[in-house]
Scaffold this motif. Sequence first.
Motif, PDB file in Angstrom:
ATOM      1  N   ALA A   5      27.588  31.795   8.041  1.00 34.37           N
ATOM      2  CA  ALA A   5      28.613  31.913   9.075  1.00 34.37           C
ATOM      3  C   ALA A   5      28.084  31.234  10.339  1.00 34.37           C
ATOM      4  N   PHE A   6      28.598  30.037  10.611  1.00 38.54           N
ATOM      5  CA  PHE A   6      28.187  29.319  11.820  1.00 38.54           C
ATOM      6  C   PHE A   6      28.654  30.118  13.029  1.00 38.54           C
ATOM      7  N   ASP A   7      27.782  30.316  14.000  1.00 46.39           N
ATOM      8  CA  ASP A   7      28.092  31.151  15.153  1.00 46.39           C
ATOM      9  C   ASP A   7      27.892  30.342  16.431  1.00 46.39           C
ATOM     10  N   GLU A   8      29.001  30.004  17.085  1.00 48.72           N
ATOM     11  CA  GLU A   8      28.958  29.209  18.318  1.00 48.72           C
ATOM     12  C   GLU A   8      28.167  29.916  19.413  1.00 48.72           C
ATOM     13  N   THR A   9      28.222  31.241  19.448  1.00 48.04           N
ATOM     14  CA  THR A   9      27.493  31.985  20.480  1.00 48.04           C
ATOM     15  C   THR A   9      25.998  31.802  20.315  1.00 48.04           C
ATOM     16  N   ILE A  10      25.513  31.892  19.105  1.00 51.21           N
ATOM     17  CA  ILE A  10      24.081  31.756  18.838  1.00 51.21           C
ATOM     18  C   ILE A  10      23.629  30.307  18.909  1.00 51.21           C
ATOM     19  N   HIS A  11      24.487  29.372  18.554  1.00 45.36           N
ATOM     20  CA  HIS A  11      24.073  27.983  18.353  1.00 45.36           C
ATOM     21  C   HIS A  11      23.572  27.264  19.609  1.00 45.36           C
ATOM     22  N   ALA A  12      23.992  27.687  20.791  1.00 44.81           N
ATOM     23  CA  ALA A  12      23.502  27.029  22.016  1.00 44.81           C
ATOM     24  C   ALA A  12      21.972  27.053  21.993  1.00 44.81           C
ATOM     25  N   PRO A  13      21.316  25.932  22.323  1.00 44.03           N
ATOM     26  CA  PRO A  13      19.866  25.834  22.131  1.00 44.03           C
ATOM     27  C   PRO A  13      19.037  26.988  22.707  1.00 44.03           C
ATOM     28  N   VAL A  14      19.291  27.397  23.928  1.00 42.80           N
ATOM     29  CA  VAL A  14      18.496  28.490  24.505  1.00 42.80           C
ATOM     30  C   VAL A  14      18.776  29.797  23.770  1.00 42.80           C
ATOM     31  N   ARG A  15      20.035  30.063  23.444  1.00 41.19           N
ATOM     32  CA  ARG A  15      20.367  31.303  22.731  1.00 41.19           C
ATOM     33  C   ARG A  15      19.801  31.299  21.316  1.00 41.19           C
ATOM     34  N   LEU A  16      19.786  30.158  20.668  1.00 43.16           N
ATOM     35  CA  LEU A  16      19.187  30.048  19.341  1.00 43.16           C
ATOM     36  C   LEU A  16      17.695  30.370  19.410  1.00 43.16           C
ATOM     37  N   ARG A  17      17.031  29.862  20.426  1.00 45.13           N
ATOM     38  CA  ARG A  17      15.607  30.129  20.599  1.00 45.13           C
ATOM     39  C   ARG A  17      15.358  31.594  20.966  1.00 45.13           C
ATOM     40  N   LEU A  37      10.215  30.424  26.946  1.00 45.02           N
ATOM     41  CA  LEU A  37      11.318  29.466  26.906  1.00 45.02           C
ATOM     42  C   LEU A  37      11.250  28.438  28.027  1.00 45.02           C
ATOM     43  N   GLU A  38      10.416  28.722  29.037  1.00 48.55           N
ATOM     44  CA  GLU A  38      10.287  27.856  30.208  1.00 48.55           C
ATOM     45  C   GLU A  38      11.629  27.635  30.902  1.00 48.55           C
ATOM     46  N   VAL A  39      12.315  28.757  31.171  1.00 48.66           N
ATOM     47  CA  VAL A  39      13.586  28.731  31.895  1.00 48.66           C
ATOM     48  C   VAL A  39      13.474  29.664  33.098  1.00 48.66           C
ATOM     49  N   SER A  40      14.429  29.554  33.998  1.00 49.54           N
ATOM     50  CA  SER A  40      14.448  30.419  35.176  1.00 49.54           C
ATOM     51  C   SER A  40      14.988  31.803  34.809  1.00 49.54           C
ATOM     52  N   ASP A  41      14.757  32.762  35.691  1.00 55.30           N
ATOM     53  CA  ASP A  41      15.317  34.102  35.505  1.00 55.30           C
ATOM     54  C   ASP A  41      16.835  34.027  35.349  1.00 55.30           C
ATOM     55  N   ALA A  42      17.468  33.236  36.228  1.00 55.05           N
ATOM     56  CA  ALA A  42      18.934  33.135  36.214  1.00 55.05           C
ATOM     57  C   ALA A  42      19.437  32.547  34.897  1.00 55.05           C
ATOM     58  N   THR A  43      18.770  31.511  34.408  1.00 52.35           N
ATOM     59  CA  THR A  43      19.189  30.896  33.142  1.00 52.35           C
ATOM     60  C   THR A  43      19.042  31.875  31.993  1.00 52.35           C
ATOM     61  N   LEU A  44      17.903  32.550  31.922  1.00 52.95           N
ATOM     62  CA  LEU A  44      17.703  33.519  30.843  1.00 52.95           C
ATOM     63  C   LEU A  44      18.718  34.653  30.951  1.00 52.95           C
ATOM     64  N   SER A  45      18.943  35.158  32.147  1.00 57.36           N
ATOM     65  CA  SER A  45      19.906  36.244  32.336  1.00 57.36           C
ATOM     66  C   SER A  45      21.304  35.845  31.870  1.00 57.36           C
ATOM     67  N   THR A  50      25.508  36.620  27.640  1.00 50.20           N
ATOM     68  CA  THR A  50      26.397  36.129  26.586  1.00 50.20           C
ATOM     69  C   THR A  50      26.064  36.795  25.250  1.00 50.20           C
ATOM     70  N   LEU A  51      24.776  36.859  24.912  1.00 47.18           N
ATOM     71  CA  LEU A  51      24.368  37.486  23.653  1.00 47.18           C
ATOM     72  C   LEU A  51      24.656  38.986  23.655  1.00 47.18           C
ATOM     73  N   ALA A  52      24.440  39.637  24.790  1.00 49.50           N
ATOM     74  CA  ALA A  52      24.737  41.073  24.888  1.00 49.50           C
ATOM     75  C   ALA A  52      26.237  41.325  24.778  1.00 49.50           C
ATOM     76  N   GLY A  53      27.032  40.447  25.376  1.00 42.68           N
ATOM     77  CA  GLY A  53      28.487  40.572  25.296  1.00 42.68           C
ATOM     78  C   GLY A  53      29.005  40.475  23.874  1.00 42.68           C
ATOM     79  N   ALA A  54      28.293  39.710  23.047  1.00 42.40           N
ATOM     80  CA  ALA A  54      28.655  39.579  21.631  1.00 42.40           C
ATOM     81  C   ALA A  54      28.082  40.727  20.798  1.00 42.40           C
ATOM     82  N   GLY A  55      27.280  41.576  21.431  1.00 41.86           N
ATOM     83  CA  GLY A  55      26.668  42.689  20.712  1.00 41.86           C
ATOM     84  C   GLY A  55      25.402  42.305  19.962  1.00 41.86           C
ATOM     85  N   TYR A  56      24.808  41.162  20.296  1.00 42.14           N
ATOM     86  CA  TYR A  56      23.656  40.644  19.573  1.00 42.14           C
ATOM     87  C   TYR A  56      22.314  41.045  20.175  1.00 42.14           C
ATOM     88  N   VAL A  57      22.291  41.339  21.462  1.00 40.79           N
ATOM     89  CA  VAL A  57      21.050  41.689  22.149  1.00 40.79           C
ATOM     90  C   VAL A  57      21.262  42.959  22.954  1.00 40.79           C
TER      91      VAL A  57
END
Length: 108
Positions: A5-17, A37-45, A50-57
């Motif tokens: 099941a391809f999942d657009e929510t997960i597929h974004a590179p940062v979310r996949l990682r 991940l070498e991202v900012s707090d804001a980017t990770l948040s 998005t992942l929490a909204g989908a019930g994944y995290v």
Amino acid sequence: MPEAAFDETIHAPVRLRICGLLRPVDHLDFAVLRDTLEVSDATLSKHLKTLAGAGYVSSSKAASAGRGDARQITWLSLTRAGRSAFSAHLQALREIAGSSAGLSTFDQ
């Protein structure tokens, strides 16, 4: 093996990682995830929201015994739904790639 099941929510590179890093552990500290991940707090948040909204995290806060102040550590985990969706997404990627052989380590 999960049903693909391809999942657009997960597929974004940062979310996949994020999902890939959370999958083998019970939980991970926000700061460790951010630094890995070498991202900012804001980017990770943003991606975690998005992942929490989908019930994944899921996240929880806890005091740290090693800290001298009142700040708490944010712990992040893949939910059961998140683990299932990530496995299904990996299976879909295998099908897209045309091979399910040799990738069994993703199923652990």
